[in-house]
Design a protein around this motif. Structure first.
Motif, mmCIF file in Angstrom:
data_model
loop_
_atom_site.group_PDB
_atom_site.id
_atom_site.type_symbol
_atom_site.label_atom_id
_atom_site.label_comp_id
_atom_site.label_asym_id
_atom_site.label_seq_id
_atom_site.Cartn_x
_atom_site.Cartn_y
_atom_site.Cartn_z
ATOM 1 N N LEU A 145 12.966 58.577 -7.461
ATOM 2 C CA LEU A 145 11.976 59.562 -7.001
ATOM 3 C C LEU A 145 12.637 60.832 -6.477
ATOM 4 O O LEU A 145 11.976 61.841 -6.275
ATOM 5 N N ALA A 243 20.402 56.088 -2.162
ATOM 6 C CA ALA A 243 20.500 54.635 -2.043
ATOM 7 C C ALA A 243 19.302 54.099 -1.285
ATOM 8 O O ALA A 243 18.699 54.796 -0.475
ATOM 9 N N LEU A 245 18.188 50.984 1.249
ATOM 10 C CA LEU A 245 18.773 50.010 2.173
ATOM 11 C C LEU A 245 17.683 49.238 2.913
ATOM 12 O O LEU A 245 16.635 49.792 3.238
ATOM 13 N N TRP A 264 3.549 49.969 3.911
ATOM 14 C CA TRP A 264 2.882 49.278 5.010
ATOM 15 C C TRP A 264 3.896 48.561 5.895
ATOM 16 O O TRP A 264 4.907 48.044 5.404
ATOM 17 N N CYS B 143 15.659 62.354 0.908
ATOM 18 C CA CYS B 143 15.193 60.994 1.209
ATOM 19 C C CYS B 143 13.679 60.963 1.450
ATOM 20 O O CYS B 143 13.011 59.985 1.124
ATOM 21 N N THR B 146 10.986 59.919 -1.167
ATOM 22 C CA THR B 146 10.701 58.539 -1.564
ATOM 23 C C THR B 146 9.531 57.914 -0.806
ATOM 24 O O THR B 146 9.313 56.700 -0.921
ATOM 25 N N GLU B 235 14.046 56.185 7.430
ATOM 26 C CA GLU B 235 13.530 54.821 7.519
ATOM 27 C C GLU B 235 12.016 54.871 7.465
ATOM 28 O O GLU B 235 11.401 55.704 8.128
ATOM 29 N N PHE B 236 11.436 53.977 6.667
ATOM 30 C CA PHE B 236 9.987 53.921 6.549
ATOM 31 C C PHE B 236 9.436 52.714 7.312
ATOM 32 O O PHE B 236 10.186 51.810 7.681
ATOM 33 N N VAL B 237 8.130 52.735 7.517
ATOM 34 C CA VAL B 237 7.495 51.675 8.307
ATOM 35 C C VAL B 237 7.654 50.284 7.695
ATOM 36 O O VAL B 237 7.551 49.281 8.393
ATOM 37 N N ASP B 238 7.932 50.220 6.401
ATOM 38 C CA ASP B 238 8.055 48.910 5.750
ATOM 39 C C ASP B 238 9.430 48.277 5.958
ATOM 40 O O ASP B 238 9.683 47.176 5.464
ATOM 41 N N GLY B 239 10.328 48.966 6.659
ATOM 42 C CA GLY B 239 11.656 48.416 6.906
ATOM 43 C C GLY B 239 12.664 48.843 5.864
ATOM 44 O O GLY B 239 13.819 48.418 5.872
ATOM 45 N N SER B 240 12.234 49.714 4.961
ATOM 46 C CA SER B 240 13.080 50.203 3.882
ATOM 47 C C SER B 240 13.689 51.544 4.292
ATOM 48 O O SER B 240 13.048 52.353 4.938
ATOM 49 N N MET B 241 14.948 51.749 3.908
ATOM 50 C CA MET B 241 15.599 53.021 4.204
ATOM 51 C C MET B 241 16.044 53.686 2.911
ATOM 52 O O MET B 241 16.501 53.015 1.990
ATOM 53 N N THR B 242 15.938 55.016 2.878
ATOM 54 C CA THR B 242 16.513 55.778 1.783
ATOM 55 C C THR B 242 17.641 56.623 2.358
ATOM 56 O O THR B 242 17.463 57.275 3.387
ATOM 57 N N ALA B 243 18.793 56.583 1.708
ATOM 58 C CA ALA B 243 19.949 57.328 2.203
ATOM 59 C C ALA B 243 20.484 58.245 1.120
ATOM 60 O O ALA B 243 20.310 57.990 -0.072
#
Lengths: 372, 372
Positions: A145, A243, A245, A264, B143, B146, B235-243
């Motif tokens: 994206l 990336a 993570l 969510w 980031c 995403t 960091e997003f609320v779903d626990g996923s991070m884009t770096a």
């Protein structure tokens, strides 16, 4: 409100999907549950989620739900008006439902890499309606994206390296089933756990990525990352990488696929990098894990090879799980089957199913010789 | 073909921008070069890039170009029909051009964090036309692609930790200018290099991120990452991070800002993670680097505080560079100025300029006492 069909509802992906539905009852409604057969778990799920339809291979009689079953039921299932079909079926059993759903242009959320691989040669043009939930492919989807497809230099799939990354090669032939099922980072089904120990899982994911993202194999790399924190990377032509993570938690990519383009809160553990302290990376060791190379080569050859590879591996893993063969015999068997196999380039689902049954015969011949 | 104005063309950002223009003469055309004064470097740049306009503070006579100069010239500059204005001016000198360009709704590519910070309280609504080229903010910008803004849990800015991360606190007062200018990872101008050594740079970037991305301070974190490979994380609320990752190379974020939404190959060194082997992360040490905390607090207070902080730091760094004060006196001075300063909440550019000149007076009083 999104309606869901959960295929393989009693398996690892299925139960984690239902866990997300449980958290968002106002946003998600299960309209169909599918499992191979009736079980206590399935009955409990039916009671809790009250689906309109239940699919099973054999006909069953369950009060209050419409039972779809067998071949005909699968076709009916694929035509249902449901927003998202989550395919949590493990292995090559998922091929037919995947085929039917794609043919019906359904939105398909799937981690069934075997189906994606086997159907890749004949159905790739429908793959844009697939939303991947393998953590690696979900990661790549997200990272893509951040740029245009044509500016992608390569994608990098990370591999934990499995439980035997540091084991000396000499000890590989003594690896037990229990050891191989003890994955250091991910809780998954048995087949994929063994595939992770042999690194075949990563090989299959390379092929899956090739078909899903329409990228040549030269642009798909693998890096060993034992921490399993970075799940996938996209490198762009400008030297920049994106990336994805998170802690290893399959619910994250499943929830992402369901909630997209939203995200969510699923109460996943939040990542704190200074608690993690270190992320490490290694080059894959093809001597210890020949299946990674074998898989890539089968992928590059295309045609019937990816299907033969998938079937041979599934059968070899079963033999290992049953205690019939050694861990080190899995790649040997797969390679032998690939050597013998020879088919026309598949054009239809029937061609794929033919390759599968013929490969099963080839495998049987070879395993009989090995076992005697 | 995009037309460019390069402000601060002889500085670090300016020369790297022109390096990119050199690689893409068919896509980029320099229409204006701006520097404080005429110099050999500027004359060479004029010869090579043949701009239509050259801005200098004092009037100069250069054959073949139109010279814009002084206050009036700055206003003319801001009204020119040029696609992208790259502001490579260092420090608070960049405030006025930034203000004028934003008022004219120009597309502004800038690493001038001092201007972004000082104008944040009065011009934030125009900040969507800013494209940041600080590597950290460029990373965050990427980031953020995403996910939806409302699903952001927090952003994380990485800091190399500067050259003194591992130096014992007791030795800090003996730090020399040469040591402080020796940044382990980034080649930058003097002011920002000292700010990196005190971690003030990261503090300023936190405030910059607050204004640029319209995020509350509770959602902006800093992690020490000495490898300088990951530049920013969402960091997003779903626990996923884009770096966002790359080798430290300012040309990458500059080229990205210029080429966006495309990405161009600028022959940057490609990142190989198994060659890097390890990425490490630490919690910031506020005892060694009090300015990071001081900056965050000034940011949270808002109003005139971010401007006072910015001016006080720039002046204190100058005193350190001249050898007048110790490294450890930089935060002491900044804190003292922040304690004394008291202004009305700024509403206009004049208010900001008033705060700046008054803060300079406050600083002068304090430094005189310190030096005597």
């Amino acid at each position: 409100m999104k309606t869901l069909a959960v295929l393989g509802s009693t398996g690892s992906i299925g139960t984690q999907t239902l866990d997300i539905v449980r958290k968002y009852p106002d946003k998600l409604k299960v309209k169909l549950l599918a499992a191979s057969k009736i079980s206590k778990t399935l009955l409990k799920q039916i009671e809790e989620f009250k689906p309109e339809y239940v699919y099973t291979v054999e006909k069953v009689d369950i009060k209050g739900v419409r039972n779809l079953y067998g071949e005909e039921g699968l076709i009916q299932l694929s035509k249902l008006d449901i927003d998202l079909f989550i395919n949590g079926i493990a292995g090559i059993a998922g091929i037919k439902p995947t085929y039917l759903l794609l043919k019906e242009n359904k939105k398909l959320i799937t981690a069934n890499k075997e189906a994606i691989i086997c159907l890749g040669e004949i159905l790739k043009e429908k793959y844009s309606s697939i939303f991947p939930i393998d953590s690696e492919h979900s990661a790549i989807f997200q990272c893509l994206l951040t740029g245009r497809k044509k500016d992608v230099e390569r994608i990098v799939l990370t591999a934990s390296g499995g439980p035997f990354r540091e084991k000396p090669l000499e000890e590989f032939e003594h690896i037990t089933v229990e050891e191989a099922l003890n994955h250091p980072k991910w809780k998954m089904g048995k087949k994929v756990t063994i595939d992770s120990a042999t690194l075949m899982n990563k090989g299959l994911e390379v092929i899956e990525a090739h078909y899903l993202f329409d990228l040549p194999y030269e642009k798909i790399d693998v890096v060993i990352h034992p921490d399993s924190i970075i799940h996938g990377i996209v490198e762009f032509v400008d030297g920049s990488m994106t990336a994805n993570l998170s802690y290893p938690d399959m619910r994250i990519p499943i929830a992402y696929a369901i909630s997209y383009p939203e995200r969510w809160d699923i109460e996943a553990k939040k990542l704190c990098l200074w608690e993690i302290k270190n992320l490490s990376f290694y080059k894959p060791d093809y001597k210890k894990f020949p299946l990674l190379k074998i898989a890539k080569e089968a992928g590059k050859k295309g045609s019937f090879y990816p299907t033969v590879l998938t079937v041979a591996d599934e059968l070899a893993v079963n033999e290992f799980l049953k205690g019939h063969i050694k861990f080190t015999e899995i790649p040997v068997l797969v390679e032998k089957v690939l050597e013998v196999a020879n088919f026309q380039k598949p054009q239809t689902l029937e061609d794929i199913m033919f390759i599968i049954t013929e490969t099963e015969k080839v495998f049987k011949d070879i395993i009989l010789k090995v076992l005697n």
